[in-house]
Design a protein around this motif. Sequence first.
Motif, short mmCIF file in Angstrom:
data_model
loop_
_atom_site.label_atom_id
_atom_site.label_comp_id
_atom_site.label_asym_id
_atom_site.label_seq_id
_atom_site.Cartn_x
_atom_site.Cartn_y
_atom_site.Cartn_z
N THR A 113 35.64 49.07 26.27
CA THR A 113 35.17 49.17 27.66
C THR A 113 36.32 49.44 28.62
O THR A 113 36.09 49.96 29.71
N GLN A 115 37.66 47.46 30.41
CA GLN A 115 37.31 46.70 31.61
C GLN A 115 37.86 45.28 31.47
O GLN A 115 37.11 44.32 31.44
N ALA A 118 36.75 42.80 34.14
CA ALA A 118 35.35 42.37 34.03
C ALA A 118 35.18 41.35 32.91
O ALA A 118 34.46 40.35 33.07
N GLU A 122 34.25 37.40 33.40
CA GLU A 122 33.00 36.87 32.84
C GLU A 122 33.11 35.36 32.62
O GLU A 122 32.14 34.63 32.80
#
Length: 142
Positions: A113, A115, A118, A122
């Motif tokens: 990803t 990411q 992110a 989480e």
Amino acid sequence: MQSTPNIRRTVTFVVAVISGVFLLISGIRGPTGTYQIVIDQLPNLTQNQQILQIANTIAAILITISLAGGLAVIAGGILILMNRVGTGKFVIGLGAGVGIPWLIMLAITLLTTQQVVAVVAEYSTIGWAGIILALVARTIAK
């Protein structure tokens, strides 16, 4: 059972309790989705109802322990303090979702990803601290 636990088990217990509290505060729990996938896919591999019933029962127990999250990590610490090291490490792993498969899945997610923010976001900072401390507790337990 020994009357006085050794220092290593005591330190493991303290680390597991701190980890468990962090996991409870953050709401992080073990990999219940993974167990559900196994339950869902098992009928594709076998039609034997006895095997399916046993697998469903085992998965239900694992899901229940994993849902307890921080409580399971604390319980694992208590087991380690009571010199039930193998069982304690297993319960800590279930509660925190910490283990080699989880780390591999996290690395794949990060790589595919791209990411990082992110994925890191989480789980809160307290959540990450709880996960890392659970891994530390499992590592120092002998």
